[in-house]
Design an enzyme around this catalytic site. Structure first.
Site, mmCIF file in Angstrom:
data_model
loop_
_atom_site.group_PDB
_atom_site.id
_atom_site.type_symbol
_atom_site.label_atom_id
_atom_site.label_comp_id
_atom_site.label_asym_id
_atom_site.label_seq_id
_atom_site.Cartn_x
_atom_site.Cartn_y
_atom_site.Cartn_z
ATOM 1 N N TYR A 7 0.833 -1.414 0.033
ATOM 2 C CA TYR A 7 0.019 -0.013 -0.143
ATOM 3 C C TYR A 7 0.756 1.297 -0.095
ATOM 4 O O TYR A 7 0.629 2.370 0.565
ATOM 5 C CB TYR A 7 -0.899 -0.179 1.257
ATOM 6 C CG TYR A 7 -2.258 -0.965 0.979
ATOM 7 C CD1 TYR A 7 -3.263 -0.450 0.398
ATOM 8 C CD2 TYR A 7 -2.104 -2.216 1.257
ATOM 9 C CE1 TYR A 7 -4.369 -1.142 0.269
ATOM 10 C CE2 TYR A 7 -3.195 -2.958 1.089
ATOM 11 C CZ TYR A 7 -4.368 -2.369 0.615
ATOM 12 O OH TYR A 7 -5.461 -3.168 0.423
ATOM 13 N N TYR A 135 -14.567 -4.604 3.313
ATOM 14 C CA TYR A 135 -13.201 -5.007 3.055
ATOM 15 C C TYR A 135 -12.854 -6.317 3.605
ATOM 16 O O TYR A 135 -13.105 -6.400 4.794
ATOM 17 C CB TYR A 135 -12.082 -3.814 3.524
ATOM 18 C CG TYR A 135 -10.771 -4.195 3.075
ATOM 19 C CD1 TYR A 135 -10.209 -4.187 1.667
ATOM 20 C CD2 TYR A 135 -10.049 -4.830 4.253
ATOM 21 C CE1 TYR A 135 -8.910 -4.577 1.563
ATOM 22 C CE2 TYR A 135 -8.648 -5.316 3.823
ATOM 23 C CZ TYR A 135 -8.168 -5.265 2.721
ATOM 24 O OH TYR A 135 -6.704 -5.765 2.451
ATOM 25 N N ASP A 222 -16.765 -11.808 9.493
ATOM 26 C CA ASP A 222 -15.345 -11.168 9.519
ATOM 27 C C ASP A 222 -14.933 -10.519 10.664
ATOM 28 O O ASP A 222 -15.267 -9.079 10.804
ATOM 29 C CB ASP A 222 -15.149 -10.679 8.065
ATOM 30 C CG ASP A 222 -13.854 -10.331 8.074
ATOM 31 O OD1 ASP A 222 -12.925 -10.375 8.983
ATOM 32 O OD2 ASP A 222 -13.432 -10.037 7.017
ATOM 33 N N LYS A 251 -5.567 -10.911 12.951
ATOM 34 C CA LYS A 251 -5.026 -9.659 13.556
ATOM 35 C C LYS A 251 -4.546 -9.768 14.955
ATOM 36 O O LYS A 251 -3.336 -10.165 15.011
ATOM 37 C CB LYS A 251 -6.032 -8.712 13.181
ATOM 38 C CG LYS A 251 -5.954 -8.213 11.688
ATOM 39 C CD LYS A 251 -6.537 -6.578 11.631
ATOM 40 C CE LYS A 251 -6.709 -6.292 10.208
ATOM 41 N NZ LYS A 251 -5.437 -5.742 9.527
HETATM 42 C C1 PLP Z 1 -12.206 -6.970 8.055
HETATM 43 C C2 PLP Z 1 -11.092 -7.503 7.630
HETATM 44 N N1 PLP Z 1 -10.921 -8.693 6.971
HETATM 45 C C3 PLP Z 1 -9.885 -9.418 6.524
HETATM 46 C C4 PLP Z 1 -8.883 -8.827 6.283
HETATM 47 C C5 PLP Z 1 -7.392 -9.188 5.704
HETATM 48 O O1 PLP Z 1 -6.686 -9.602 6.741
HETATM 49 P P1 PLP Z 1 -5.052 -9.610 6.319
HETATM 50 O O2 PLP Z 1 -4.640 -8.086 5.980
HETATM 51 O O3 PLP Z 1 -4.351 -10.106 7.261
HETATM 52 O O4 PLP Z 1 -5.041 -10.552 5.120
HETATM 53 C C6 PLP Z 1 -8.664 -7.379 6.872
HETATM 54 C C7 PLP Z 1 -7.340 -6.411 7.015
HETATM 55 O O5 PLP Z 1 -7.333 -5.115 7.219
HETATM 56 C C8 PLP Z 1 -10.088 -6.838 7.710
HETATM 57 O O6 PLP Z 1 -9.873 -5.587 8.164
#
Ligand code: PLP
Length: 408
Positions: A7, A135, A222, A251
């Site tokens: 990014y 996202y 998610d 995370k």
């Molecule tokens: C809600 C959500 N799902 C999935 C992801 C993707 O995670 P990663 O960056 O560890 O692949 C993110 C990343 O910011 C996220 O905020």
């Protein structure tokens, strides 16, 4: 060999800042400055940088077993993690699949949902519903369910077709007509993080869950960003009193130490894969699935929820967010100031809103010059600190945001 940073547009952005050390909510630069980590290093840090218990747990695990293939083998750290997750998740979510990061947790969830129906002969039920502004990650499947954005524009031809809805009313209309095509709906519960820290009420999430249940659509929560205390509860789904069919967690799961993720699901879903017919197997995995170091880091991270006053720290952050946002709401350049748990967001009035807003770089550089790491999402400045942030540092962070708005 030169490094390609994620990014990052090198043509317009300053060079990356070398960081030598992290401690608590601080990052220490090679040239001797101290930065307050106001975004938990991309939302992964919970209990502070360099937490000694997590570091020690990883070191001890590394001396014992660093890795073993997870197909046909298991190990103590993975088994302990399954037990620890069971303690914090609804009892119905009783099967865990390990992977490496948020995107892989989402990919696994999508594939499990689609194969769940396929294994029952329902091959037409393979479409996914996702929300506007979503996202879910950057791999092709996760990027497909994410909303259209500058991140996805170059890959339109590759993205899987997805049903996109803005709210429960649109979901109702969709599922009442096309439930026989829909395998699952995926949502970020209550807070759409990368989409601009957009927030929606628990009642809407509850309605999504009801509609999915009524129309035989699996619900994937998610919780990659919202999980593990971020929203003031262990999981954001708890605010709505719902149990999804699948949940993705990553995370903060390792306290920000190692890439690791889990996808958990209900036993009914797992049952569709359990068969003497080998074709029903979930043929999916990664070299590092169930990595013992990741499991050890996650175990230590979850243990800290039991041994340290984590939710008291979260409440203290919430109180400061509440008090400080009130002032920002009066500011002429502020369109909206919102919060949930440890997440606060201030949306600014600009001529060019959205992720590529020009205001972003000016703000980012200003914050860094003043000793704070904040990384606005376009015209949305947000604060998501590690739970151990000192109260005076959080107040200072708000003061710097205030100064930035005044000179904007
Ligand atoms: C809600 C959500 N799902 C999935 C992801 C993707 O995670 P990663 O960056 O560890 O692949 C993110 C990343 O910011 C996220 O905020």
């Amino acid at each position: 060999m030169k490094i390609w940073h994620p990014y990052t547009q090198e043509a317009t952005e300053p060079p990356p800042i070398p960081i030598d050390q992290g401690k608590g909510a601080y990052l220490y630069t090679r040239d001797g400055r101290r930065l307050i980590d106001g975004i938990s290093s991309w939302w992964v840090n919970l209990h502070g940088h360099g937490h000694p218990l997590i570091a020690a747990a990883i070191a001890a695990q590394a001396c014992k077993l660093e890795h073993v293939i997870f197909a046909g083998f298991t190990h103590e750290a993975a088994e302990e993690l399954a037990e620890r997750l069971a303690r914090i998740l609804p009892a119905e979510l009783d099967r865990v699949f390990y992977s490496d990061n948020g995107s892989t947790a989402v990919e696994a969830a999508l594939k499990i949902a689609i194969q769940y129906w396929y294994n029952q002969g329902q091959t037409k039920k393979h479409r996914i519903v996702a929300l506007e502004h979503a996202y879910h990650g950057d791999t092709i499947g996760a990027m497909s369910v994410s909303a259209d954005s500058p991140f996805t524009a170059a890959f339109e031809v590759l993205r899987l077709p997805v049903f996109r809805v803005r709210n429960a009313a649109e979901l109702e209309e969709l599922v009442s007509k096309r439930e026989d095509e829909i395998a699952a709906m995926i949502v970020e519960p209550l807070v759409q993080g990368a989409g601009g820290m957009k927030m929606y009420p628990a009642s809407e999430l509850k309605r999504f869950q009801q509609l999915c249940a009524e129309h035989s659509v699996l619900l994937i929560a998610d919780e990659v960003f919202t999980g593990l205390g971020r929203t003031g509860r262990m999981f954001a789904c708890e605010h709505a009193g719902i149990t999804p069919d699948l949940m993705c967690i990553s995370k903060g799961l390792t306290g920000g130490f190692l890439p690791f993720a889990v996808t958990v699901c209900r036993s009914e879903i797992y049952s569709a894969f359990h068969s003497t017919d080998r074709s029903r197997t979930f043929f999916h995995g990664h070299s590092y699935s169930g990595n013992p170091l990741g499991c050890a880091a996650a175990n230590a991270t979850l243990k800290i929820f039991e041994t340290e006053p984590v939710f008291e720290r979260i409440t203290a952050i919430e109180r400061i967010h509440e008090a400080r946002l009130a002032d920002f709401r009066q500011h002429p350049t502020v369109v909206d100031a919102r919060m949930l748990g440890t997440i606060s967001a201030i949306e600014l009035r600009t001529g060019d809103p959205g992720y590529v807003s020009s205001v972003r770089s000016r703000l980012y550089n200003f914050f860094i010059e003043h000793g704070v790491l904040l990384r606005p999402l376009g015209n949305v400045v947000y604060i998501v600190p590690p739970y151990v942030i000192r109260q005076d540092d959080l107040h200072y962070t708000y003061e710097i945001v205030g100064k930035a708005l005044d000179i904007l």
